[in-house]
Every structure is written in structure tokens, then in C-alpha cells.
Write a protein that holds these residues in place. Structure first.
Motif, PDB file in Angstrom:
ATOM      1  N   ARG A   4      75.966  57.532 105.640  1.00 36.50           N
ATOM      2  CA  ARG A   4      75.747  57.758 107.075  1.00 36.50           C
ATOM      3  C   ARG A   4      75.871  59.222 107.460  1.00 36.50           C
ATOM      4  N   THR A  63      84.794  54.886 111.847  1.00 40.21           N
ATOM      5  CA  THR A  63      83.818  53.830 111.560  1.00 40.21           C
ATOM      6  C   THR A  63      82.533  54.384 110.980  1.00 40.21           C
ATOM      7  N   GLN A  99      83.083  56.376 104.752  1.00 37.08           N
ATOM      8  CA  GLN A  99      82.293  55.337 104.123  1.00 37.08           C
ATOM      9  C   GLN A  99      82.886  55.081 102.741  1.00 37.08           C
ATOM     10  N   ASP A 132      79.983  48.407 102.555  1.00 36.83           N
ATOM     11  CA  ASP A 132      80.027  49.742 103.135  1.00 36.83           C
ATOM     12  C   ASP A 132      79.305  50.789 102.296  1.00 36.83           C
ATOM     13  N   SER A 157      74.312  51.979 103.853  1.00 33.54           N
ATOM     14  CA  SER A 157      73.866  51.609 105.195  1.00 33.54           C
ATOM     15  C   SER A 157      72.408  52.009 105.344  1.00 33.54           C
ATOM     16  N   GLN A 159      72.427  52.596 110.489  1.00 34.59           N
ATOM     17  CA  GLN A 159      73.051  53.862 110.890  1.00 34.59           C
ATOM     18  C   GLN A 159      72.725  54.179 112.333  1.00 34.59           C
ATOM     19  N   MET A 196      74.564  51.848 114.731  1.00 33.47           N
ATOM     20  CA  MET A 196      75.988  52.191 114.837  1.00 33.47           C
ATOM     21  C   MET A 196      76.191  53.413 115.722  1.00 33.47           C
ATOM     22  N   LYS A 227      81.115  48.288 110.823  1.00 35.05           N
ATOM     23  CA  LYS A 227      80.494  48.707 109.568  1.00 35.05           C
ATOM     24  C   LYS A 227      80.694  47.677 108.468  1.00 35.05           C
TER      25      LYS A 227
END
Lengths: 462, 583
Positions: B216, B499, B503, B510, B513, B518, B521, B558
Motif C-alpha cells: 500500500r 491500518t 503491512q 495483509d 492489497s 488500497q 481503504m 485491512k
């Protein structure tokens, strides 16, 4: 046929420090072994660091003192420095060049191998697994040592790393398999050496330890060879005899100093702080000889010990070591000053291979959660102590005070142990639970609920 | 067969000086001594030549002969590369192990490609077709996911006189004959290419597409384009290698070349074992079916370490020329630069800062310029992306390798010791890192994900900058004096850091992503910010936000929402509206 081909030359052209230049020779190979016989008929050995047409540059491992340009005889052995290896080296004491120091004859060697070794083929390596118990809580629980790992001790002058090193050498064991220790001391003082030998003798583990001593007053060049000797023996015992070998090397700083000294004499271009540019490659040549091989039971694990000059972790020696090794155990001056032994600073210490080798089926189910939780809580203790030094302990919340209590217990009960105290992993883990149970359950966010129920209560009752 | 090209005059470590040299050219490959150790000519002077030897030079003697084929250091390009494990000069380590045992012996001459293995070749050209360099002659299914296009090597121009029918052939069998001005030439499924020479292409193109890595902090904050370069500097223990591994595992490149340059042996073993087990999320096949490994661990000969980077980039360019997006992971370029320094020192060249040679920047530039997006000679789009880690001594980014590299890369992920120390991974600092690719790739995001991507990205970056200033104030006077609106910024940044930015590489959900997740979020966190900002304006205390159940939902999104639950995740903003409406 080659054995009969030993040629002897007389006379040198130039001697500078531990290095000499000889001319009018031929058929001499780079990095090969040279024997130098001086006026008294005493032989010392050297290696060729530059070979050319009709000349060679030789570094003398025994030092050049007493040599003159005219009166010494040089023999070229036409092979690199070979070391004899066998199981008989266990229980023996050798000098930095592999000669016995214990007034006994040379052991019967089963094989001769090149001290420089060869690189292990990356495809032949096996990923390090299974742990080595050292009997020291802070290492076993927080920075677990794994077979095939290289985990250095970063220390400083005046911190009792030698004591810790011998304690690890005495106590380390693997469950149910043959295990031995190569103890390499480079540039140590005579009384330290004596202490090492005595401590092994008294604790009755002498027959599984081989000691290589390069004393502080022997030529510094010799130190460059000592760890290679020990590692060659370790490779033989591990990969041919299926033993688990732990190699403890103290003090790597002395090794690096010797390397710098030689590099300067050779007139090489220095990189950082006068150390040669190839310090990384050279150290890697030692450290990378740790490991495991697919299909072979034995393993080589290394604990190099180094004193950080001025306690500076960014100094080239610890810095480059940290780039090669799989984690580090850092000793802290402040803890030592408060009389805590072993003074292991848990926060900057790290074992990179630990995560795959602890937990259910490997050590104990609560191990990963507990170590992570101890780490987190102890980190918080440090923050609270910093805060307390500003606003005073009276101003802290009750929870913060509990943390301080935990911090003290962690240092005094968990960390601290006697120099002869050998704790099993179970004991260490239980001790960990004992100190962490000072904190309320809700604070233990890194441990799974069922584990907390199982272990937290048990210790609370005690 | 190789001819005698000179005699050894002097040996200093990996550098050998030759005399009585007749026909050697710069960068010619030579074989030194009776054991035929591989080396390369790096300097010529009168009848002398200096050779850097890629193997241990112990026991080499003055007067020994040196042989040369009159060809520069090359790699073999053809089917069979994928999944292979090579050393720095493309010797197959697995075959060496079978033949020589657990240690790497020197003087081993084994061809990089298995010449006996039969491949199913499908011709794509007919007799009498014209063929020019770089054109596709036919195809071979190399692994279940990689179609290997057999390319005409450079210098081939003419009419196809004869070509084989579809069928199984080994690399030793000729598959076509070309009639050209110079006469007839046999074509095989493989060819050689000198490693130091960039492979040709039709033209360079602008980068437009991001390399989606599933990380992310990378994709959203500091994206790298397919065909771009990124440098990842970090002191030891900051997680450089984990970042490299994550990218090698999850990035959406077609081919990954993993160069372990002077790093730990055990780490390489980890990669080798893991990549055969792990499945590629895009194709569900083992990662090793799209990866080539080059392993030159720190204790292998230093000159081969210097070559390993070039070997890697040449392989990358070869697959690029087939129309693939290739990612090259180089871990670490500092070790490569140190190898340059060591060899330079042995050649007695004038050193510059920290002993590095004066040509360090130009070598770095040459290397990074081989990345890029191109129109290939056969008119396809292909790209090479370089992700290079740097190991600055003492974690100091002002040292020569880091500072020079910064001049040639447009994306920089600075790994931060403090973040790593507090176990915040990946420890990519959001303050020191940058990416110049944002504007190049924004259209991709806007077209495929959402129009608001770039503005949201700038918004969160602004908040993080503000947080930095606020934290300085907090350090001095404590958080209690801040007004509620500023405490909200701290709170939101905290959520974002925990969050979004953190990662876990070792968690199944996790670790990866998708771009869509992404974006969602990011959008949810900012949406929550705007909504709670209104609440706070109306006198709501920031500390009480944590008691609202939706807060927890956001914090654990996540892990709670897998890639299959994205529809549900997309509804979270409405739920936030609903939940906050009650206050």
C-alpha cells in the motif's frame, strides 16, 4: 612428485613490516604457502600476496622480526595453506597457526583442507532450522539462536563479553545430537586465555571444545588465519561428521585491526576509517561459512563477538558485520553499570531467523507471543522511565507504575542470571510469564487469548 | 577453440596482469591459466593487459597462458532461463552442485542453457519470409505461464531459406537457415549477447502504467511506473530484503529477475525455497515459473559480483524484447559498487570519496538507463523496471552510492531506522521518500480505479506533513494543549499509519492489497476524517471517536476484508455516514 620439487632460495630484496619481497624466483603461485627458515633454523610460514614474473610478495604469518635480507632460506610449497582436520582436535588447545599449546603431540589428522575454504553453493544450502539453547534467558527467549545462523554479540570495552562467551560455550547444547564448540580467541591477553581454558576445564565440557588462541603479543598477521583454521575444522566436523558446531570468535575487532594493518603495509587505498575496501568481502568470507546443507545433518552456527570502538554501532566493523549476519545481540553499558549480568539490551537486539523456528512443535506454543509481548512492554517501560525522569514517578498513573515494576522485575529476575546458571528454555519461558504477569491481562495484546488463560493464571498463583 | 592471447605477468587478488598480449580488445572475455578461469580485460597498455578474474586466483602462476575467443563477456539467451539459478556470470548453480558437490569449485565450464532438452517449437514465419534482427521466428512454451518468443539475433537480415515444422527440438538443432548477402546462416533457438551492451529497441516510450506491487505505501504514496527505476536505501535491519522479496512475490510484472548481489547465503536460500512453494496471485502458478535467480552471495568471488548486475539486466532486456514487462530486483547495488571499488583499487586507479572510483556515477547511470519502456524491434511494448536496494554504511544517505543513485532514479523509498525499530514495516518513510512518476501514471489510476485518486493521495500526504509539525509541538508541550481539530489530524494519521501504511508481509490477507482495495481503504479513512471533522466542529471530543463501533471497523478493515469482500468494503463510507449521524 611435487613433494620432491621443493626449491629453496636464499636472500630477500626488501622487508617492510610483516611483508617481504623476493626476486629471481619462478613458478610461484598466488596465495600459496611459503616456509621461511631463519638463521637459527627456526621455520615460520607465510603466504604469497602478490605473485609476478620472477618476484613474489610474501606476508609472514609469524612476523618478520629477526629476519635479515641475507640469512634466511625460503621454500615455496606450491600449494595454499592447508590445515589438518580430525575429530581429535576436540579437547585440545592450539595457537593461532594450529600448533598445539597444551604440550601434547599434534593430533592425527584425517584430511588436509585449504584454510580459505570455498563458497557454499546457494542451491546446496538448507534454510537454518531448529534452535540451539544457550541456557541464557535473554538469548533463548528474546533472540533465539538457530542452527546455521550467525548471530554476533556487539559489545564494548569493559563489558563482560568474554564471561558471556564462555558461559554460552559451556552451556550451549542441542537436544539429543552431537554438539561441539570451536572457541577462537584473537588478540586476547594471556590472563583472558588462561581464564577461558580454566573455565572449560572446571565445568567438565573440555572434551567437546577446541580452543584456538592467538594471543595479543603474537604477530597481528597471525590473527587473520586463526578464524579460518577453526572454520575449516568446523566444516569438517559439521559436513563430514554430522556434528552441530558452534563457532565462537572473539574479538572480531582485533581481526579487523590486523586486516587494516596489513592493508596499510601493502599500500592499498583505504575506504572508511582506514579499513580496506574489501573488509565486507573479507568478513563475509568468514561469516558465510556458517550454515546448513541439504541432506547433511550437521550445522555450523557462529557467534562472532566484537567490541564496538567507542560504543559506536555505525563504526565500519559492527556496521559491516550487521549487514552480513542474521541479527545481533547488543550488550549495554548502562545495564552493566547497574550490575546486571548478562547486560543484554533487548530492544536493539534481533534474531532474524527466530520467527520461523519458535512456537508450537518447535519450542513451546507461547514462545512467539511471549517474546513479542515482552519486547513491546519493555519498550514501553523505557518510554515511561523517560517520562518519569521529567515529571517524577509520583505523577505517573497506576498502570505506568505497574509497568515500572515490570521493568525492574524484567531486568532483575528475567535478564539477570548467575554466570554458572544454566536455565532450560522452559524455565526461561516460565520466568518470562512470571514477570509479565505483573501487568494486567488487558495489556497483553500481542498474545492470543487461550495462551494467556493457560499460562498467565498458572504463574499468577505462584 | 580459444587461442593463446598472452602470458600472465603478475597476480594481485582478482586482478591479473598479462604480458605479450597480441590481439586482445577491451572487455574481451579470457580464460586464465590451465584451469581456464573466466576473466575480462579491463585495461590495455602497450603489450600489457589487465584482467579481472571472476574466480579465486589461488595458485595461478606467472607465465601461465591466457586464452581468448575474441568475444566479450556474454550471456546465453534462449528457452530454459526461467526458474534457473545462476551465479554472477550465468553458470547454472544447480548443475554445478550435481557435478561438483556442495561447494562452488572454480574453473567449472558448464553452459548456462541445457542444450539437450527438447522444446516444443512453433514456427511463426514461413519460408521466403524476410527476417530482420529482433523479429519473432517462433514460439516455445517455456513454463506454464511464459511463452518464450524466439528472436532473431542482431546481424541477421535476409530471407528465410528453410525453417523447421512445428515439433520438438533441442537448442543444438538448427531451426532455420537464412540467406543473406553474406551467405547462408544457421539459426538456433538461442543466441549470445555481450552483457555490457544494451540490447537494441525501436524507440523509447513514455511510462504510463504503474507497477502494482500490492504494497500500500508503495502503490498509493510512492508508485513506480513499469519501466521506471527505484532505489531502496536502508541501514541493516530496516527490512530492505523483505521489501525486495515482497515486490518479487507480488508485483504484476510478467517476469522477475532476482539478483542477489553480495548478500547473505541464507537469505538466498530462503528465496529459492519460498519461490518454488509460493503461488503467484495473478496466475496461481509457482513464482519460480516467472522468475530467474542470480545468486552471487557475499563470499563468492568479488569480480563476478560486479558482473552479476549486468548479467541480470541483459536477461531482463531479452524478455523485454519479447514484449514482456520485466522487473529486476537488485539486492544490493552497494555491494556491486564495493566490488567496483575493490577492483579499481587493485588496478591502482585514483580513488575519490570513500575510495570509490571516479567512474562510479557513470556506471550507475549506464545501469539505470537500461531500464525503461520501449517499442521493441518486433513492434511490441515491453519494459524493464529496476528496483535496486542500497546498503549505505551506518545508514547514512549522504554516502556516495546513495547520493549518486538519487541522480539517476525518479523514485526513492527511504527505509527508516526508527520505524523499523518500532517494528513498523514496511519501514518506508513517508517524509523522506518520493516518486516522480505520479503524473505519468495518474491516468491509469483514474481510468481503472477512480478519478479522485491523485487528489486523495495528495490530501493524505498533506495530513502526514501537518502531523509531523504537530508532533514537534506535542513533544514540547504535550498533546493536551492542541485544539480538537488538530488532535483529530493526529488521530487520523495514527489510523492511517496503523491500518494503511503498516503491512504484514507474513500475514495471508495483509501481504497483498489490490489497487482497488488500497483506493477504498484510503477513501474510507479520508471519508471518516471529513465526517468526524464536522462532528468535532460541533464540539465532539476526539478521544470519544474510539468508542464508536465504526472506528473499530475501520481500524481492522485491512484484515477483515479480503480481496473477495471489496464490494462490502465499498459500502463502508455509507455505514460511516449512518454511524456518525447518531452523534
Amino acid at each position: 612428485m611435487k613433494e620432491y620439487n621443493l626449491r629453496e632460495y636464499l636472500g630477500l630484496e626488501e622487508i617492510v613490516g610483516p611483508v617481504f619481497i623476493i626476486r629471481n624466483i619462478h613458478n610461484v603461485g598466488y596465495n600459496e604457502l611459503v616456509e621461511i627458515v631463519d638463521k637459527e633454523g627456526k621455520a615460520r610460514i607465510g603466504t604469497i600476496i602478490e605473485a609476478g614474473k620472477g618476484f613474489a610478495v610474501v606476508e609472514v604469518l609469524g612476523g618478520t622480526s629477526g629476519l635479515s635480507l641475507k640469512n634466511c632460506a625460503i621454500r615455496f610449497k606450491e600449494k595454499p595453506f592447508m590445515v589438518g582436520v580430525s575429530e581429535d582436535i576436540l579437547g585440545r588447545v592450539f595457537d593461532g597457526l594450529g600448533n598445539p599449546l597444551d604440550n601434547m603431540p599434534k593430533p592425527l589428522f584425517e584430511e588436509y583442507v585449504d584454510v580459505n575454504g570455498s563458497a557454499i553453493n546457494p542451491t546446496a544450502r538448507d534454510y537454518p532450522k531448529n534452535i540451539i539453547e544457550t541456557g541464557i534467558s535473554a538469548i533463548d527467549v528474546m533472540t533465539t539462536l538457530v542452527r546455521g545462523q550467525k548471530l554476533p554479540l556487539f559489545s564494548g570495552s569493559g563489558i563482560p563479553h568474554d564471561l558471556l562467551a564462555t558461559q554460552i560455550a559451556r552451556q550451549a547444547h542441542v537436544k539429543g545430537e552431537s554438539f561441539c564448540v570451536m572457541f577462537v580467541a584473537m588478540g586476547v591477553k594471556y590472563d583472558t586465555a588462561k581464564f577461558f581454558i580454566k573455565s572449560f576445564e572446571e565445568s567438565g565440557v573440555f572434551d567437546r571444545v577446541a580452543i584456538f588462541l592467538s594471543l595479543a603479543d603474537s604477530p597481528s598477521i597471525e590473527r587473520l588465519l586463526t578464524p579460518k583454521l577453526a572454520l575449516s575444522c568446523a566444516e569438517y566436523l559439521a559436513f563430514k561428521k554430522n556434528m552441530h558446531v558452534l563457532v565462537i570468535m572473539t574479538d572480531m575487532s582485533n581481526y579487523c585491526e590486523a586486516l587494516r594493518e596489513l592493508s596499510t603495509i601493502r599500500g592499498e587505498i583505504p575506504a572508511r576509517k582506514g579499513y580496506p575496501g574489501y573488509l565486507y568481502s573479507d568478513l563475509a568470507g568468514l561469516y558465510e561459512r556458517a550454515g546448513m546443507i541439504k541432506g547433511i545433518k550437521g550445522s555450523i552456527t557462529q557467534i562472532p563477538i566484537l567490541t564496538m570502538p567507542n560504543d559506536d554501532i555505525t563504526h565500519p566493523i559492527p556496521d559491516l558485520t550487521g549487514y552480513i549476519t542474521e541479527g545481533q545481540v547488543v550488550l549495554e553499558r548502562e545495564l552493566n553499570g547497574r550490575g546486571i549480568y548478562p547486560p543484554i539490551a533487548c530492544l536493539p537486539s534481533l534474531s532474524r531467523l527466530m520467527k520461523d523456528n519458535i512456537g508450537p512443535g518447535l519450542t513451546r506454543e507461547d514462545h512467539p507471543g511471549l517474546s513479542s509481548q515482552l519486547f513491546a512492554c519493555y519498550a514501553k517501560v523505557k518510554d515511561i522511565r523517560a517520562l518519569a525522569s521529567i515529571i517524577g514517578e509520583e505523577e505517573l498513573s497506576p498502570l505506568d507504575n505497574l509497568y515500572l515494576k515490570f521493568g525492574d522485575a524484567f531486568e532483575k529476575k528475567f535478564l539477570t542470571q548467575g554466570t554458572n546458571e544454566n536455565r532450560s528454555l522452559e524455565q526461561s519461558l516460565d520466568l518470562g510469564w512470571e514477570v509479565i504477569s505483573i501487568l494486567p491481562k488487558d495489556e497483553l495484546i500481542r498474545i492470543r487469548e487461550e495462551i494467556i488463560i493457560k499460562y498467565y493464571k498458572k504463574n499468577k498463583g505462584q | 577453440m580459444a587461442n593463446v592471447a598472452g602470458k600472465i605477468f603478475r597476480i594481485v587478488g582478482p586482478v591479473v596482469e598479462l604480458e605479450e598480449v597480441s590481439s586482445l580488445r577491451m572487455l574481451d572475455m579470457v580464460e586464465v591459466g590451465d584451469e581456464h578461469l573466466v576473466g575480462e580485460v579491463v585495461r590495455l597498455k602497450e603489450d600489457r593487459a589487465y584482467v579481472q578474474v571472476y574466480e579465486d586466483t589461488t595458485s595461478i602462476k606467472a607465465g601461465d597462458p591466457v586464452y581468448s575467443e575474441g568475444y566479450p563477456l556474454y550471456v546465453e539467451l534462449g528457452p530454459g532461463l526461467i526458474g534457473g539459478i545462476y551465479d554472477g556470470i550465468q553458470r547454472p548453480l544447480e548443475v554445478i552442485q550435481e557435478k561438483e558437490g556442495i561447494f562452488v569449485k572454480r574453473g567449472v565450464h558448464i553452459s548456462a542453457l541445457n542444450k539437450q532438452k527438447k522444446w516444443h517449437f512453433i514456427p511463426l514465419k514461413n519460408e521466403n519470409d524476410l527476417l530482420s534482427p529482433g523479429e519473432i521466428i517462433g514460439e516455445v512454451q517455456e513454463t506454464s505461464i511464459v511463452k518464450h518468443r524466439i528472436l532473431a539475433e542482431s546481424g541477421i537480415k535476409g530471407k528465410i531459406k528453410w525453417i523447421v515444422k512445428e515439433g520438438n527440438y533441442s537448442l543444438n538443432e538448427k531451426i532455420a537457415v537464412i540467406a543473406s548477402k553474406e551467405g547462408e546462416k544457421d539459426i538456433f533457438m538461442y543466441h549470445r549477447w555481450p552483457v555490457r551492451k544494451p540490447r537494441p529497441y525501436l524507440e523509447r516510450e513514455m511510462v504510463t502504467e504503474p507497477l502494482i506491487t500490492g504494497q500500500r505505501v508503495v502503490d498509493t504514496l510512492f508508485p513506480v511506473a513499469k519501466g521506471g527505476c527505484v532505489a531502496v536505501p536502508g541501514g541493516f535491519g530496516t527490512g530492505k530484503t523483505v521489501v525486495q522479496h515482497q515486490l518479487a512475490k507480488w508485483s504484476d510484472a510478467d517476469i522477475v529477475i532476482f539478483v542477489g548481489c553480495g548478500e547473505r547465503g541464507n537469505e538466498m536460500t530462503d528465496v529459492l525455497i519460498n519461490f518454488t512453494k509460493l503461488l503467484d496471485p495473478h496466475t496461481n502458478k509457482p513464482l519460480s515459473e516467472r522468475t530467474i535467480f542470480i545468486a552471487n552471495t557475499s563470499n563468492m568471488p568479488v569480480a563476478a559480483r560486479e558482473a552479476s548486475i549486468y548479467t541480470g539486466i541483459t536477461l531482463a532486456e531479452y524478455y523485454r524484447d519479447m514484449g514482456y514487462n520485466v522487473a529486476l530486483m537488485a539486492d544490493s547495488t552497494s555491494r556491486w559498487a564495493e566490488a567496483l571499488r575493490e577492483l579499481s583499487g587493485r588496478l591502482e586507479e585514483m580513488p575519490l570519496e570513500e575510495g570509490f572510483p571516479a567512474y562510479l556515477p557513470s556506471r550507475l547511470a549506464e545501469f539505470y538507463e537500461r531500464a525503461g519502456k520501449v517499442k521493441t524491434l518486433n513492434n511490441q511494448d515491453g519494459s524493464v523496471t529496476i528496483i535496486a536496494s542500497i546498503s549505505p554504511p551506518g545508514g547514512d544517505f549522504s554516502e556516495p552510492v546513495t547520493s549518486h543513485t538519487k541522480r539517476f532514479v525518479r523514485c526513492f523509498w527511504a527505509l527508516d531506522k526508527d520505524l523499523a525499530y518500532s517494528r513498523h514495516y514496511p519501514s518506508i518513510s513517508w517524509l523522506d521518500s518520493y516518486s516522480e512518476y505520479l503524473n505519468d501514471i495518474k491516468n491509469w489510476w483514474h481510468k481503472n480505479i477512480d478519478e479522485s485518486w491523485l487528489s486523495l493521495r495528495y490530501e493524505i500526504m498533506e495530513l502526514l506533513q501537518k502531523e509531523q509539525h504537530l508532533l514537534q509541538v506535542v513533544k514540547l508541550v504535550g498533546p493536551d494543549v492542541l485544539p480538537q481539530s488538530q488532535r483529530l489530524i493526529l488521530e487520523i494519521c495514527n489510523i492511517f499509519k496503523n491500518t494503511f501504511l503498516q503491512q504484514n508481509a507474513f500475514d495471508k490477507v495483509d501481504a497483498y492489497s489490490s489497487a482497488r482495495k488500497q483506493f477504498l481503504m484510503l477513501k474510507i479513512i479520508l471519508h471518516f476524517y471529513h465526517k468526524s471533522e464536522e462532528l468535532v466542529k460541533n464540539g465532539f471530543a476526539v478521544i470519544e471517536l474510539r468508542d464508536i463501533p465504526i472506528y473499530n471497523e475501520i481500524v481492522r478493515m485491512k484484515l477483515a476484508y479480503t480481496e473477495n469482500d471489496l464490494e462490502k468494503l465499498a459500502e463502508l463510507p455509507q455505514e460511516i455516514d449512518k454511524a456518525l449521524a447518531e452523534y
